[in-house]
Enzyme design. Sequence first.
Site, short mmCIF file in Angstrom:
data_model
loop_
_atom_site.label_atom_id
_atom_site.label_comp_id
_atom_site.label_asym_id
_atom_site.label_seq_id
_atom_site.Cartn_x
_atom_site.Cartn_y
_atom_site.Cartn_z
N ILE A 197 0.86 -1.19 0.00
CA ILE A 197 0.00 0.00 0.00
C ILE A 197 0.89 1.24 0.00
CG2 ILE A 197 -1.77 1.29 1.25
CD1 ILE A 197 -2.73 -1.40 2.40
N ASP A 256 -4.66 5.42 11.73
CA ASP A 256 -4.67 3.96 11.87
C ASP A 256 -5.14 3.62 13.27
OD1 ASP A 256 -4.31 1.27 11.40
OD2 ASP A 256 -2.13 1.31 11.58
#
EC number: 2.4.2.57
Length: 503
Positions: A197, A256
């Site tokens: 990613i 996150d």
Amino acid sequence: MKAKVRILDIETGRFLAFISEEDAKNAKLHPGDLVKIETAKRTIYGDVVISKTINPGEIGVTKDILRSYTFSEGEVVNLVPSETPESVRYIRRKMNGQKLKKVEIEAIVKDIVNRKLRDIEISSFVTSLEINGLDMDEIAWLTTAMAETGDMLDIDRKPIMDVHSIGGVPGNKTNILVVPIVAAAGLTIPKTSSRAITSAAGTADVVEVLAPVTHSLDEIKRIVEKIGACLVWGGALNLAPADDLTIKAERALSIDPRGLMLASIMSKKYAMGSQYVLIDIPTGEGVKVEKVEDARSLAKDFIELGKRLGQYVETAITYGGQPIGHTVGPALEAKEALETIIEGKGPGSLVEKATGLAGILLEMGGVAPAGMGKKMAKEILESGKAYEKLKEIIEEQGGDPNIKPEDIPIGDKTYTFVAQTSGYITRIDNKAITAIARAAGAPEDKGAGIMLHVKVGEKVKERDPLFTVHAESGTRLDQAIIQARRMEPIRIEGMVLQRIGNI
């Protein structure tokens, strides 16, 4: 409103329903409104897009919808305005700092998967978790909800082992050694991995250099029950499908949330039927968890979550202060991993970490006595048994089991950076190395990446090579060179770090 399906050659990453201006006016629909697309067998949701290219009586369906649902050109469906889902109210509760109930979390996850929640609502949910967090009850409920809204794998060969690294360290091709070692010892380890990613290569990107990684759940079951292992891309499967949609929001917001990270990782392990799970938590400068005390706290959460899910979890806090091995980038990493497993030896950081993690799994699975797992793992690696198992994995996944390191094409456009002074390597910047490798074209260009000629602690002389950038095009190489010159990927210092005189 009845409408005929018109399949559009459009991909947006979202579920969209294209309708004409006339139909929108008659149905009192506006751009962005949520609608239900109903057939006799299913109901899906999409956001309204009003387009002059769509005729009255038609609904345009994009490739995104067709990837999950089957529609045929001209099929008649019913288009119905949808009210705001009840789950939005639950998201507001979490935004206000309240604890959610199990049924509320299940409703949110179900609505995410069914696309009843739009991007902005999913982003609000993710943001609420970042700000207000989740307690362990909520994390466990979220984990099972994410797993149970997708496919679940049922493998007969037991016990089922699994390993996962929370990431952040460039060059982490460790699992290409760990999985064959563990499987060669007779344990079952169906390993699903991600593509990159923000890194230069995910495990799936590296394995794909050796063999196809896109397989169905039935194919994975066949492979694993035959040889005890696989190395496949999890993104090709419908495992914890809500995860992909929440990750998009996390990436856009650069957040996150801890509870969501735990649920994201463990939901996939739960869906794979994993009984014994080892979590690798790299710690050091430039990785996700920089402090050992934070790693210990995270480890406790993984272990507690595992207990609630009926899984035995152990964690390994590992050194993450510099890249693993000497290579970063799909083909370079595949070549280094293959060289290491064929020869039974290789870069110290790669062999030590791989045999260390594999050793823990061997002890967890009961095939090695306590404290003897690493020794057994090294013996399996050095004996060639791990290589034979890797060849089986490659063959069953559709690759050439006899592939050799020299068969792997590497980017032939290169530039080597050299030391500007003599001294000792005191730091290799993980983030800078990743940024340079990505600028060179990794992971999309398989042959792009970085070859490190030095590691932390080594002595260098002026003009000694530090690292070589590999690219598949001159343009990409130039971009990587510019990126490297802007950063300080490798720091060299003498034994005298600073001189201070009279003040």
